[in-house]
Design an enzyme around this catalytic site. Structure first.
Site, PDB file in Angstrom:
ATOM      1  N   HIS A  33       2.090   3.760   9.528  1.00  0.00           N
ATOM      2  CA  HIS A  33       1.937   2.958   8.403  1.00  0.00           C
ATOM      3  C   HIS A  33       0.573   2.764   7.993  1.00  0.00           C
ATOM      4  CE1 HIS A  33       2.575  -1.053   6.181  1.00  0.00           C
ATOM      5  NE2 HIS A  33       1.079  -1.050   6.276  1.00  0.00           N
ATOM      6  N   GLU A  34      -0.393   2.628   8.682  1.00  0.00           N
ATOM      7  CA  GLU A  34      -1.891   2.443   8.270  1.00  0.00           C
ATOM      8  C   GLU A  34      -2.397   3.927   8.006  1.00  0.00           C
ATOM      9  OE1 GLU A  34      -2.979  -0.433   7.993  1.00  0.00           O
ATOM     10  OE2 GLU A  34      -1.390  -1.552   9.008  1.00  0.00           O
ATOM     11  N   HIS A  55      -1.747   4.614   4.604  1.00  0.00           N
ATOM     12  CA  HIS A  55      -2.389   3.864   3.519  1.00  0.00           C
ATOM     13  C   HIS A  55      -3.676   4.654   3.133  1.00  0.00           C
ATOM     14  CE1 HIS A  55      -0.937  -0.113   2.832  1.00  0.00           C
ATOM     15  NE2 HIS A  55      -1.073  -0.499   4.116  1.00  0.00           N
ATOM     16  N   TYR A  98      -3.528  -2.778  -4.973  1.00  0.00           N
ATOM     17  CA  TYR A  98      -3.210  -3.725  -4.065  1.00  0.00           C
ATOM     18  C   TYR A  98      -2.776  -4.938  -4.817  1.00  0.00           C
ATOM     19  CZ  TYR A  98      -1.995  -4.471   0.746  1.00  0.00           C
ATOM     20  OH  TYR A  98      -1.645  -4.649   1.995  1.00  0.00           O
ATOM     21  N   GLU A 156       2.175  -1.086  -0.101  1.00  0.00           N
ATOM     22  CA  GLU A 156       2.902  -1.484   1.282  1.00  0.00           C
ATOM     23  C   GLU A 156       4.138  -0.898   1.491  1.00  0.00           C
ATOM     24  OE1 GLU A 156       2.119  -3.386   3.821  1.00  0.00           O
ATOM     25  OE2 GLU A 156       0.084  -3.110   3.182  1.00  0.00           O
ATOM     26  N   ASP A 211       3.314 -12.124  -2.062  1.00  0.00           N
ATOM     27  CA  ASP A 211       2.622 -11.270  -1.569  1.00  0.00           C
ATOM     28  C   ASP A 211       2.940  -9.851  -1.325  1.00  0.00           C
ATOM     29  OD1 ASP A 211       2.075 -10.114   1.498  1.00  0.00           O
ATOM     30  OD2 ASP A 211       0.411 -11.509   1.038  1.00  0.00           O
ATOM     31  N   HIS A 231       3.323  -7.770   0.965  1.00  0.00           N
ATOM     32  CA  HIS A 231       4.179  -7.379   2.205  1.00  0.00           C
ATOM     33  C   HIS A 231       5.557  -7.640   1.673  1.00  0.00           C
ATOM     34  CE1 HIS A 231      -0.153  -7.307   3.798  1.00  0.00           C
ATOM     35  NE2 HIS A 231       0.440  -6.340   4.458  1.00  0.00           N
TER      36      HIS A 231
END
Length: 549
Positions: free
Chosen positions: A362-363, A366, A377, A386, A449, A451
């Site tokens: 996931h990270e 990014h 974002y 996300e 948000d 997420h």
């Protein structure tokens, strides 16, 4: 959970409408072995072809003598088709929403372009009525408001004048990065966009994106590791993957303001005497390092072997990991400024060490997004940012085929503790199971948000891969509904990963919303499988099933 930089620093090529393009300075990198005289174009050739297209099609691209365009990314397909992505400036100011992608045929001929926005960028004045210090103060207030109840310290704010073309008619704005530290010394950051004429807040988003949140690992069992021998010991450094390595942050944190770091948490390289790392317990600091290095390896291999991308930035250079960052830090993040991945240990009640395989995927995804579409974002584009990391991070987990952490459509299931109260951070088959995420698109989804607004794309990806209805996969039960009551038949996760990656790297821009994502993925499916193919029709059906038309 990553610090996303809107503009990639490094060598750039500038082309100004009406002025001949400067000589390219990037090294020409052959993307495939030259077996024939008619081998596909190199990266440098694609940039030269695109520069010519900018001159010939300046009006179509909205370029004027007041604007410059700098290359952000280049993709050359196997058939020689070229896609060159640009950032735009206006009288030297970055234009938010000014990015675009130029598409070229194998012979360099112009085929079209995708633009983040199509509004003409022209301002009556570049003189702000609101001063930079005033904008900085407003951003500090916004940072405090986003962290109510925290006694923030070491707060700094740096405003930058930009042109905002993302939110209605282009306007002069201050983009201010406000940073500080919470009571535990961990970093907090918020980017605030302020109208430079009225002082009104246009938008704001977290600058640290949170996704809260041979070696023996904590989560993935015993895994193979490529290491480097140094004298009589071994270093946790992989020479086969761009010299990626993992170091110990020793419980410390960074002290950085606006990309300038006065001090950084260390990344003390892990070493070992016998090349057998970790014990699978937190008592051995190397155990978390094994997970981090393994996650980096699998993510590297996924992007290289499935998508032909050599490293996060596509340049063959390895990133590095820092584990044991901060004090009970319930976070992990990708940071472009150090080209590194950083993991906290968690507080032990809500989260354990945040080094699970899907978190790593996931990270680091990014990082891929920041080097390609750079999805803003906030709003719907933030949800897509996300979701991109959730979707491609999930693909990394499936790709790894690890029996101790089998593939699934749950996000962060390995790192959550009983105190979190749920089995995972997010659930792709029915996102609303987390209590906050959206299953379907609505006109208000962009207000969530990021997420939680990501749920729409996560749900789309699950439906496209596996289809609707109840089923059990790898021992996990799923039951995915549809907005329109339709029955969706999946095409398999491998095809989903390829479609999403191509949409991200070729068609999406910083302002892409859900409607734009539908178009981008349909274009990608058409490129890969043909218009009217089963895959193309399935993409359309899956988007309709989450109310995106």
């Amino acid at each position: 959970m990553s610090r996303i930089r809107q503009h990639v620093r490094g060598t750039r090529h500038t082309a100004t409408a009406g002025v001949a393009a400067a000589t390219a300075t990037l090294l020409a990198v052959t993307l495939s072995p030259a077996a024939h005289a008619d081998a596909r174009p190199t990266r440098a050739t694609a940039v030269e072809n695109a520069a010519s297209a900018l001159l010939a099609h300046a009006a179509t691209l909205g370029l004027t003598s007041a604007q410059d365009a700098g290359v952000r990314d280049v993709i050359v397909d196997g058939n020689g088709t070229q896609h060159v992505r640009y950032d735009r400036t206006y009288h030297g100011l970055p234009v938010l929403g000014g990015d675009f992608v130029v598409h070229l045929a194998a012979d360099g001929g112009y085929r079209g372009a995708d633009r983040a926005t199509r509004q003409a960028v022209s301002l009556p004045s570049l003189t702000p009525r609101v001063s930079g210090p005033k904008a900085a103060g407003l951003a500090v207030n916004a940072l405090r408001a986003a962290n109510l109840g925290e006694a923030l310290k070491q707060i700094k704010a740096r405003p930058e004048l930009v042109v905002d073309a993302l939110h209605g008619s282009p306007k002069l704005a201050w983009r201010t990065n406000a940073v500080g530290r919470d009571s535990l010394g961990n970093p907090v950051a918020r980017t605030v966009l302020t109208d430079a004429r009225t002082g009104a807040q246009i938008d704001a988003w977290d600058s640290i994106e949170t996704a809260t949140g041979d070696g023996t690992s904590l989560y993935s069992g015993t895994v193979p590791l490529e290491t480097t021998q140094s004298g009589s010991s071994y270093q946790l450094k992989d020479p086969t993957r761009g010299n990626t390595f993992t170091g110990d942050a020793e419980g410390k944190t960074d002290l950085c303001f606006f990309g300038i770091c006065f001090s950084r948490a260390p990344a003390t390289l892990f070493t070992d005497a016998d090349n057998h790392w970790g014990t699978g317990t937190t008592a051995d600091r190397a155990s978390a390092a094994v997970d981090a290095q393994y996650g980096t390896n699998e993510t590297w291999d996924y992007y290289k072997n499935i998508h032909g991308r050599n490293g996060i930035a596509g340049d063959g250079k390895g990133s590095y990991n820092r584990v044991h960052y901060g004090n009970k830090y319930n976070n992990a993040f990708w940071d472009d400024s150090c080209f590194c991945m950083t993991y906290g240990d968690g507080d032990g009640t809500t989260f354990g060490p945040l080094v699970a395989l899907d978190v790593a995927g996931h990270e680091m995804s990014h990082g891929v997004t920041s080097k390609t579409a750079a999805l803003t974002y906030s709003g719907e584009s933030g949800g897509l940012n996300e979701a991109t990391s959730d979707i491609l991070g999930t693909m990394v987990e499936w790709y790894a085929n690890n029996s101790s952490d089998t593939g699934d459509y749950l996000i962060g299931e390995k790192i959550v503790k009983p105190g979190f109260g749920k089995a995972a951070l997010r659930f792709m088959d029915k996102p609303s199971k987390d209590g906050s995420s959206a299953d379907y698109w609505s006109s208000s989804v962009g207000n969530l948000d990021v997420h939680y607004s990501s749920g729409v794309a996560n749900h789309f990806a699950y439906l496209l891969a596996e289809g609707s209805g109840a089923k059990t996969i790898n021992g996990v039960s799923y039951d995915s509904p549809t907005y329109n009551g339709s029955t969706v038949t999946g095409i398999g996760r491998d095809k989903v990963g390829k479609i999403w990656y191509r949409a991200l790297t070729v068609y999406m821009t910083s302002s892409t919303n859900y409607k734009g994502a539908r178009t981008a993925t349909l274009n990608a499916a058409k490129d890969l499988y043909g218009a009217g193919s089963t895959e193309y029709n399935a993409v359309a059906a899956a988007w309709s099933a989450v109310n995106v038309s």
